[in-house]
Design a protein around this motif. Structure first.
Motif, PDB file in Angstrom:
ATOM      1  N   GLU A  22       0.842  -0.922   0.131  1.00  0.00           N
ATOM      2  CA  GLU A  22      -0.158   0.381   0.005  1.00  0.00           C
ATOM      3  C   GLU A  22       0.429   1.504   0.231  1.00  0.00           C
ATOM      4  O   GLU A  22       2.223   1.334   0.262  1.00  0.00           O
ATOM      5  CB  GLU A  22      -0.561   0.095   1.630  1.00  0.00           C
ATOM      6  N   SER A  23       0.094   2.776   0.545  1.00  0.00           N
ATOM      7  CA  SER A  23       1.062   3.384   0.463  1.00  0.00           C
ATOM      8  C   SER A  23       1.677   3.380   1.185  1.00  0.00           C
ATOM      9  O   SER A  23       1.181   3.411   2.783  1.00  0.00           O
ATOM     10  CB  SER A  23       0.335   5.014  -0.214  1.00  0.00           C
ATOM     11  N   GLY A  24       2.940   3.567   1.542  1.00  0.00           N
ATOM     12  CA  GLY A  24       2.852   4.154   2.816  1.00  0.00           C
ATOM     13  C   GLY A  24       4.203   3.060   3.031  1.00  0.00           C
ATOM     14  O   GLY A  24       4.829   3.200   4.776  1.00  0.00           O
TER      15      GLY A  24
ATOM     16  N   SER B 293       8.893   2.935  -2.698  1.00  0.00           N
ATOM     17  CA  SER B 293       9.695   4.519  -3.328  1.00  0.00           C
ATOM     18  C   SER B 293      10.759   4.486  -2.303  1.00  0.00           C
ATOM     19  O   SER B 293      11.085   4.363  -3.513  1.00  0.00           O
ATOM     20  CB  SER B 293       8.283   4.635  -3.196  1.00  0.00           C
TER      21      SER B 293
ATOM     22  N   GLN C 121       7.990   8.125 -11.581  1.00  0.00           N
ATOM     23  CA  GLN C 121       6.035   7.337 -11.550  1.00  0.00           C
ATOM     24  C   GLN C 121       5.199   9.403 -11.729  1.00  0.00           C
ATOM     25  O   GLN C 121       5.997   9.503 -11.394  1.00  0.00           O
ATOM     26  CB  GLN C 121       5.507   7.514  -9.371  1.00  0.00           C
TER      27      GLN C 121
ATOM     28  N   ASP D 208       8.723   2.743 -10.550  1.00  0.00           N
ATOM     29  CA  ASP D 208       7.830   3.119  -9.960  1.00  0.00           C
ATOM     30  C   ASP D 208       7.229   3.684 -10.325  1.00  0.00           C
ATOM     31  O   ASP D 208       6.561   4.356 -10.887  1.00  0.00           O
ATOM     32  CB  ASP D 208       9.156   4.516  -9.062  1.00  0.00           C
ATOM     33  N   GLU D 209       5.777   2.940 -10.430  1.00  0.00           N
ATOM     34  CA  GLU D 209       4.428   3.123 -10.803  1.00  0.00           C
ATOM     35  C   GLU D 209       4.340   3.415 -12.050  1.00  0.00           C
ATOM     36  O   GLU D 209       3.624   4.780 -11.808  1.00  0.00           O
ATOM     37  CB  GLU D 209       3.355   3.180  -9.336  1.00  0.00           C
TER      38      GLU D 209
ATOM     39  N   THR E   9       0.760   4.026 -13.287  1.00  0.00           N
ATOM     40  CA  THR E   9      -0.291   4.258 -12.725  1.00  0.00           C
ATOM     41  C   THR E   9      -1.251   5.519 -12.923  1.00  0.00           C
ATOM     42  O   THR E   9      -2.615   5.106 -13.386  1.00  0.00           O
ATOM     43  CB  THR E   9      -0.048   4.652 -11.427  1.00  0.00           C
TER      44      THR E   9
ATOM     45  N   THR F  15       4.667  -1.266  -7.292  1.00  0.00           N
ATOM     46  CA  THR F  15       3.130  -0.823  -7.665  1.00  0.00           C
ATOM     47  C   THR F  15       2.298  -1.381  -6.833  1.00  0.00           C
ATOM     48  O   THR F  15       2.717  -1.895  -5.599  1.00  0.00           O
ATOM     49  CB  THR F  15       2.757  -1.512  -8.934  1.00  0.00           C
ATOM     50  N   HIS F  16       0.951  -0.975  -7.107  1.00  0.00           N
ATOM     51  CA  HIS F  16       0.152  -1.079  -5.597  1.00  0.00           C
ATOM     52  C   HIS F  16      -1.044  -2.333  -6.299  1.00  0.00           C
ATOM     53  O   HIS F  16      -1.629  -2.640  -5.613  1.00  0.00           O
ATOM     54  CB  HIS F  16      -0.585  -0.557  -4.766  1.00  0.00           C
TER      55      HIS F  16
ATOM     56  N   ASP G 297      -5.977   3.036  -1.293  1.00  0.00           N
ATOM     57  CA  ASP G 297      -5.238   2.418  -1.184  1.00  0.00           C
ATOM     58  C   ASP G 297      -6.020   0.500  -1.492  1.00  0.00           C
ATOM     59  O   ASP G 297      -6.869   1.059  -0.800  1.00  0.00           O
ATOM     60  CB  ASP G 297      -4.622   1.777   0.323  1.00  0.00           C
TER      61      ASP G 297
END
Lengths: 336, 352
Positions: free
Chosen positions: A43-45, A49, A103, A184-185, A188, A217-218, B204
């Protein structure tokens, strides 16, 4: 498995110093093999990255690498630690050996320069002896390789569509024929149709040129389809790493299983999906023990107290994968 | 606090309808255009027909730039339309501002894509929700009524206990929680229709489903009509009863979600579905970029292609496609499944 090209050993990356410090990447061990696509999901966080920027030493302050090694194997010379390179060596290492596609390619190109200038600039900086003519020829070649007509050389970024700009970025990354490309993504911001075209092209180029890719990626369903191996990050740690097919068929870590269960399927029976309850952890107040335990449906006694170690699980295909979860205690920790 | 008229409203009563909805954005004229009669415009939305029913979710799927967000903004009356009609309960409505706009807003609410931008960072959650309640006259008479209404709203979007969230600022919440607040704010008006413009694409992955499930739950409990705009056709299948596919400002296919995703009729829908990531296609990498797949890019909307707008990319285009605009044609496999594609013109097949 083929020989490694990039080995990350016990990498720790943080933001800020002293009491304010946040540990964004914790004790990460990861190996990229020659010619493979390694997917990095989370997930982000989750620190994915930050990990990529740490490995390439592109991390802007207040980001600091607080420990670990990144061993690069050039193929024809002795391996060396990227984190120990001097500025001059680093300058030579970057782009020649590893390139990164950022990204949001929309914003990574300079809007006031033609793409031909931006492509040849790279060559000028890294190979000053190259003649202007051969630089142009090389740039043209590169554009053709990523599927852009050579007459678009003199276009400005705003004259290209999002997909074309992304292709230019990929072309720029590959122009010095690096061994490792970090993405990096990369897709997206693009539509699914364009995303598939570009990824298809990337895989084709990889087969032709033989570089390795770290793909961040997520979108786990994309990774399952396009990468050889997948590493899943949560709260700054790698919680599971396995061949793409194994993760998809039989994810060991509850978080990986949860992520896989978060994508509605396009085919097959319609099933009720729940996602993962709760929200991603705050890096400042990381839960004790396994950082996933407050959201984990299978959490039990040891989870809250002790941090699980990433290691080979006891399952039949255990030799090709690793997981950090108390449900699958390990005898062979990775990287210690 | 609820006075949702469920008793008098049958389940599939039509709430909001768009008929022949069209929006052209004028393009800035250059000097040389001043001497010509040319008036260029971006044909963002052309001739869109759409019906939102109580207790149903309609998904609008398309690439970015296909005009799907413009449709939502037109329905919310945030843009004036170029032509066509928007009907609320069968009544043609055109509101610009003032009380008429407020009255319309109270019945049709919009949820935006980015919960990081749609909440004011200097105000608390309490402020955001109170404003929505007061403006639409649902705040009650006393402080207690208001407090109760606020709690009710947060409970509806599963932000419990409400006291913990009411006095927080948006930056103290996660993305999913913020989007829930945005939904609560929309519910503060007690609307009949919700226009959700990519409500989960900024969230997310692990919490997207939570928000979608919440919306579905609200739809069932409050009998809402929901327009769900997305580029992710798999989530449309999961969440929506009916799916419509948009390409370059026009509707190309529609029908119930299961039919559209399982047996797509229009070549563009097929392309969209083939392009979606599919973990089951583990060998997908080696699969050749076949020639039967549509390639290329969406067309310019200033000078859209003549005839069918998809024909320059279409793998099965016929000469007719570049000349004549396809009309809605019944596919015939399931009732209500249609596509705007000449492939399904039965009269043509007979005469050939």
């Amino acid at each position: 498995m083929s020989e490694p090209v990039l080995e990350i050993r016990n990498l720790n990356v943080g933001y800020g110093l002293g009491d304010q410090a946040v540990r964004a990447v914790r004790d990460v061990n990861l190996t990229l093999h020659r010619g493979e696509v390694l997917g990095l999901a989370g997930e982000s966080g989750s620190g994915k990255s930050t990990l990529a920027y740490g490995v390439t030493r592109l991390l802007p302050p207040p980001g600091v690498i607080t420990g670990g090694q990144v061993i690069y194997h050039p193929g024809n010379a002795e391996p060396y630690d990227v984190l120990a390179l001097s500025d001059l060596q680093l300058r030579r290492f970057r782009w020649n050996e590893t390139a990164i596609v950022f990204q949001g390619a929309m914003n990574s190109l300079n809007p006031v320069h033609k793409i031909s200038t931006q492509l040849t600039d790279v060559l000028k900086a890294h190979d000053p002896k190259m003649s202007e003519h051969s630089r142009n020829v090389r740039a043209r070649e590169m554009l053709k390789l990523v599927g852009i007509a050579a007459d678009r050389m003199d276009a400005y970024p705003h004259q290209l569509s999002g997909g074309m700009r992304q292709r230019v970025m990929i072309g720029m990354a590959l122009i010095l024929q690096p061994q490792v490309v970090i993405m990096d993504e990369p897709t997206t911001a693009l539509d699914v149709v364009m995303q598939r075209q570009i990824l298809g092209q990337l895989i084709e180029l990889r087969e032709r040129l033989g570089f390795s890719v770290i793909f961040i990626t997520h979108d786990l369903s994309l990774l399952v389809e396009f990468s050889n191996r997948i590493a899943i990050m949560y709260g700054g740690r790698i919680v599971e790493e396995a061949p793409a097919a194994s993760i998809y068929r039989d994810a060991l870590h509850p978080y990986s299983a949860g992520l896989l269960g978060s994508f509605p399927a396009l085919r097959g029976p319609r099933r009720e999906l729940t996602g993962i309850p709760g929200s991603p952890p705050d890096l400042k107040g990381m839960p004790s023990g396994c950082s996933f335990h407050p959201r984990c449906p299978k959490a039990f006694d040891p989870c809250a107290g002790n941090i699980p170690v990433l290691g080979r699980p006891g399952t039949p295909d255990g030799s090709s994968r690793s997981v950090a979860c108390w449900l699958h205690p390990t005898e062979q920790p990775v990287g210690l | 606090m609820t006075s949702i008229p469920d008793a008098k409203a049958p389940a599939d009563e039509v709430v909001l309808e768009a008929i022949g909805l069209t929006k052209h954005f004028p393009v800035r004229r250059r000097l040389r255009d001043l001497f010509s009669k040319r008036h260029d415009a971006v044909h963002a939305v052309d001739d869109v027909n759409l019906t939102l029913r109580r207790g149903q979710v309609v998904a609008l799927v398309g690439e970015s730039g296909s005009g799907k967000s413009t449709v939502a903004r037109l329905l919310a009356q945030l843009y004036p339309r170029t032509s066509g009609d928007i009907r609320l309960h069968g009544e043609s409505t055109k509101v610009k501002a003032g009380t008429a706009f407020r009255r319309y807003c109270a019945r049709v609410q919009m949820i935006f894509q980015d919960p990081f931008a749609s909440l004011n960072p200097v105000h608390t959650i309490r402020y955001h929700l109170t404003r929505a309640l007061k403006i639409h006259g649902n705040a009650g008479k006393t402080e207690d009524d208001l407090e109760q209404a606020l709690h009710g709203l947060l409970e509806r979007v599963s932000l419990t206990p409400p006291e913990r969230y009411l006095d927080k600022f948006p930056h103290e919440l996660s993305g999913g929680q913020r989007q829930r607040v945005a939904i609560a704010r929309a519910l503060g008006a007690e609307p009949e229709a919700l226009l959700a413009d990519e409500p989960v694409s900024m969230l997310d992955v692990s919490i997207r489903l939570g928000v979608l499930n919440l919306l579905r739950d609200l739809k069932e409990r409050l009998n809402l009509a929901i327009l769900y705009i997305t580029h992710d056709i798999a989530s449309a299948r999961y969440f929506a009863d009916e799916t419509m596919v948009m390409y370059a400002g026009r509707m190309v296919e529609g029908g119930d979600s299961e039919t559209v995703t399982q047996s797509p009729a229009h070549p563009y829908t097929r392309l969209l579905i083939d392009s979606a990531p599919d973990p089951d296609r583990l060998t997908g990498v080696s699969e050749a970029e076949g020639e039967d797949r549509g390639n290329g890019e969406p067309p310019s909307l200033i000078h859209p292609p003549s005839g069918c707008r998809f024909h320059p990319r279409c793998p099965v285009a016929m000469p007719r496609c570049s000349v004549e605009l396809p009309v809605r044609l019944e596919i015939g496999d399931k009732p209500g499944h249609w596509a705007a594609c000449w492939l399904y013109d039965k009269t043509e097949a007979v005469s050939r």
